[in-house]
Design an enzyme around this catalytic site. Sequence first.
Site, PDB file in Angstrom:
ATOM      1  N   LYS A 114       0.869  -1.189   0.000  1.00 46.63           N
ATOM      2  CA  LYS A 114       0.000   0.000   0.000  1.00 46.63           C
ATOM      3  C   LYS A 114       0.900   1.231   0.000  1.00 46.63           C
ATOM      4  O   LYS A 114       2.033   1.178   0.506  1.00 46.63           O
ATOM      5  CB  LYS A 114      -0.882   0.019   1.263  1.00 46.63           C
TER       6      LYS A 114
HETATM    7  P1  NAD Z   1     -13.328   7.664  -3.043  1.00 44.18           P
HETATM    8  O1  NAD Z   1     -12.307   8.661  -2.680  1.00 44.18           O
HETATM    9  O2  NAD Z   1     -13.705   7.484  -4.473  1.00 44.18           O
HETATM   10  O3  NAD Z   1     -14.713   7.926  -2.238  1.00 44.18           O
HETATM   11  C1  NAD Z   1     -14.791   8.037  -0.855  1.00 44.18           C
HETATM   12  C2  NAD Z   1     -16.186   8.519  -0.523  1.00 44.18           C
HETATM   13  O4  NAD Z   1     -16.376   8.470   0.883  1.00 44.18           O
HETATM   14  C3  NAD Z   1     -16.466   9.953  -0.948  1.00 44.18           C
HETATM   15  O5  NAD Z   1     -17.806  10.040  -1.405  1.00 44.18           O
HETATM   16  C4  NAD Z   1     -16.324  10.730   0.373  1.00 44.18           C
HETATM   17  O6  NAD Z   1     -17.073  11.947   0.367  1.00 44.18           O
HETATM   18  C5  NAD Z   1     -16.885   9.725   1.334  1.00 44.18           C
HETATM   19  N1  NAD Z   1     -16.487   9.904   2.727  1.00 44.18           N
HETATM   20  C6  NAD Z   1     -15.275  10.089   3.257  1.00 44.18           C
HETATM   21  N2  NAD Z   1     -15.352  10.178   4.599  1.00 44.18           N
HETATM   22  C7  NAD Z   1     -16.668  10.025   4.909  1.00 44.18           C
HETATM   23  C8  NAD Z   1     -17.393  10.013   6.124  1.00 44.18           C
HETATM   24  N3  NAD Z   1     -16.789  10.178   7.297  1.00 44.18           N
HETATM   25  N4  NAD Z   1     -18.740   9.822   6.068  1.00 44.18           N
HETATM   26  C9  NAD Z   1     -19.372   9.643   4.892  1.00 44.18           C
HETATM   27  N5  NAD Z   1     -18.721   9.635   3.710  1.00 44.18           N
HETATM   28  C10 NAD Z   1     -17.394   9.838   3.724  1.00 44.18           C
HETATM   29  O7  NAD Z   1     -12.803   6.280  -2.431  1.00 44.18           O
HETATM   30  P2  NAD Z   1     -13.154   4.803  -2.892  1.00 44.18           P
HETATM   31  O8  NAD Z   1     -12.182   4.368  -3.915  1.00 44.18           O
HETATM   32  O9  NAD Z   1     -14.616   4.727  -3.155  1.00 44.18           O
HETATM   33  O10 NAD Z   1     -12.782   3.983  -1.565  1.00 44.18           O
HETATM   34  C11 NAD Z   1     -13.690   3.917  -0.481  1.00 44.18           C
HETATM   35  C12 NAD Z   1     -13.227   2.806   0.451  1.00 44.18           C
HETATM   36  O11 NAD Z   1     -13.176   1.571  -0.270  1.00 44.18           O
HETATM   37  C13 NAD Z   1     -11.839   2.985   1.039  1.00 44.18           C
HETATM   38  O12 NAD Z   1     -11.825   2.438   2.335  1.00 44.18           O
HETATM   39  C14 NAD Z   1     -10.949   2.151   0.115  1.00 44.18           C
HETATM   40  O13 NAD Z   1      -9.755   1.735   0.746  1.00 44.18           O
HETATM   41  C15 NAD Z   1     -11.885   0.989  -0.149  1.00 44.18           C
HETATM   42  N6  NAD Z   1     -11.588   0.247  -1.381  1.00 44.18           N
HETATM   43  C16 NAD Z   1     -11.566   0.856  -2.590  1.00 44.18           C
HETATM   44  C17 NAD Z   1     -11.305   0.105  -3.735  1.00 44.18           C
HETATM   45  C18 NAD Z   1     -11.361   0.716  -5.099  1.00 44.18           C
HETATM   46  O14 NAD Z   1     -11.291  -0.054  -6.077  1.00 44.18           O
HETATM   47  N7  NAD Z   1     -11.507   2.009  -5.214  1.00 44.18           N
HETATM   48  C19 NAD Z   1     -11.024  -1.268  -3.631  1.00 44.18           C
HETATM   49  C20 NAD Z   1     -11.064  -1.861  -2.371  1.00 44.18           C
HETATM   50  C21 NAD Z   1     -11.351  -1.092  -1.249  1.00 44.18           C
END
Ligand code: NAD
Length: 419
Positions: free
Chosen positions: A107
């Site tokens: 990571k």
């Molecule tokens: P992103 O940056 O695209 O979106 C994050 C979203 O969460 C945004 O809408 C933001 O406004 C919201 N957010 C942040 N803090 C918040 C809070 N306290 N309350 C409510 N909403 C909140 O990120 P993403 O890629 O969608 O990733 C989200 C999660 O999924 C992370 O934990 C990431 O590690 C995990 N993840 C992502 C992927 C991927 O393919 N993108 C894969 C596996 C895991």
Amino acid sequence: MSAKNMLDNAIENFNNAAAMLEKEYDKELLDILRHPGERAEIQLSPLLSDGKIHIIKAFVVKHCDAVGPCKGGIRMASNVTLDDVSALAMEMTWKCALIGVPFGGGKSGVVCDPLPLSKLDKQMVVRSFARNAHNHIHPLIYVPAPDMGTNEADMGYIKDAISHAMGNATTQGCYVTGKPVILGGIPGRREATGRGVMLTVIEALTVMGKNPKEVKVAVQGFGNVGSVAAMELFRMGCKVVGISDINGGICNSDGLDVVALQKYYLEHGKLQGFPGSKPISGEDLLEIECDVLVPAASGNQITADNADKIKAKIIAEGANGPTSNEADRILEEKGVFIIPDILCNARGVFVSYLEYTQETQQEQMTVEEVNERLSKRMRTKFRQVYDFAKERDVNMRQAAMLLAVKTVCDAKVARGYLP
Ligand code: NAD
């Protein structure tokens, strides 16, 4: 969750699995896996459009490469820490092992809030990361991807920066996944994780004998994972009764039209004010009356403070590490069925694996091929974890961890011990 807690949580999850495996593997072998193999702190110093040099910290953590090169996204956020990145790298080791791809866990983190940056300044920060972390990034060492705060375009800049540094038009092999399709990316990558969340929810509803059309869902986070998960569950007929992002949420107990909401969000850049919805705080969204809760934002959102107030019967962990260990225990007592993150959001890394092999073999897969392979793998893995949980009389998180840790231990044993 504070950085320390996120790592503590990850280590405690590992310790629970290790305690059940003590008879099968050497204690020292399990001890090796308790901590990351390498943690690098890197200084970036991009010159941004304000004419100033900005000093930005970045981290690359490689937890374990026993199964293969380390894989894991780049998180860009003002509060990301080395311990957060270590916890997330550790989780990637288990996720890759569980879903059955030949990768280890890694990571990266860039301590910078991307939101106030112009497009060009963000590109400069990403290029600065690629330049300074170059020694860690390689198809056989560590292959990054997008995570919170980074996206497909950023992965294109990383590929470009690395190929330029080598004096080539392109890279040989896959240095980064989640790139634009034109640069060797894979169709359907952006939607992959959210779709996988939906598939695991449908599997869980199936084993519980519930009809998706009679199910109410709430989703925390409206980014890459949350927006797609909400859309896919809506398409499956679920009633999406609440959605939040960092600025708060909206709700409607009769269900929100997620297709219309996507359009509204694109036009207005916010959820608030969506016709037919009522505002709700981010905290209340988690406690809303629903059957399925999808935390798809950041870590440690469900804690000892709110676990007791959660009404959902199923929690599908779209985010990494959204549930603290204390909350886990409270939810288990309440009989909540948790689809753990290393299973629930693993479709993202499986699609990365397809991108990796596609680039190595210089092929281009179609979106249909990708979706078929992904869906089959997610269903099979859900059933494997579910059956193993029943067989061992443990919960889904413990079953997933046991299967994953066993795989990594077997790989370490097969390699023999290094000096
Ligand atoms: P992103 O940056 O695209 O979106 C994050 C979203 O969460 C945004 O809408 C933001 O406004 C919201 N957010 C942040 N803090 C918040 C809070 N306290 N309350 C409510 N909403 C909140 O990120 P993403 O890629 O969608 O990733 C989200 C999660 O999924 C992370 O934990 C990431 O590690 C995990 N993840 C992502 C992927 C991927 O393919 N993108 C894969 C596996 C895991």
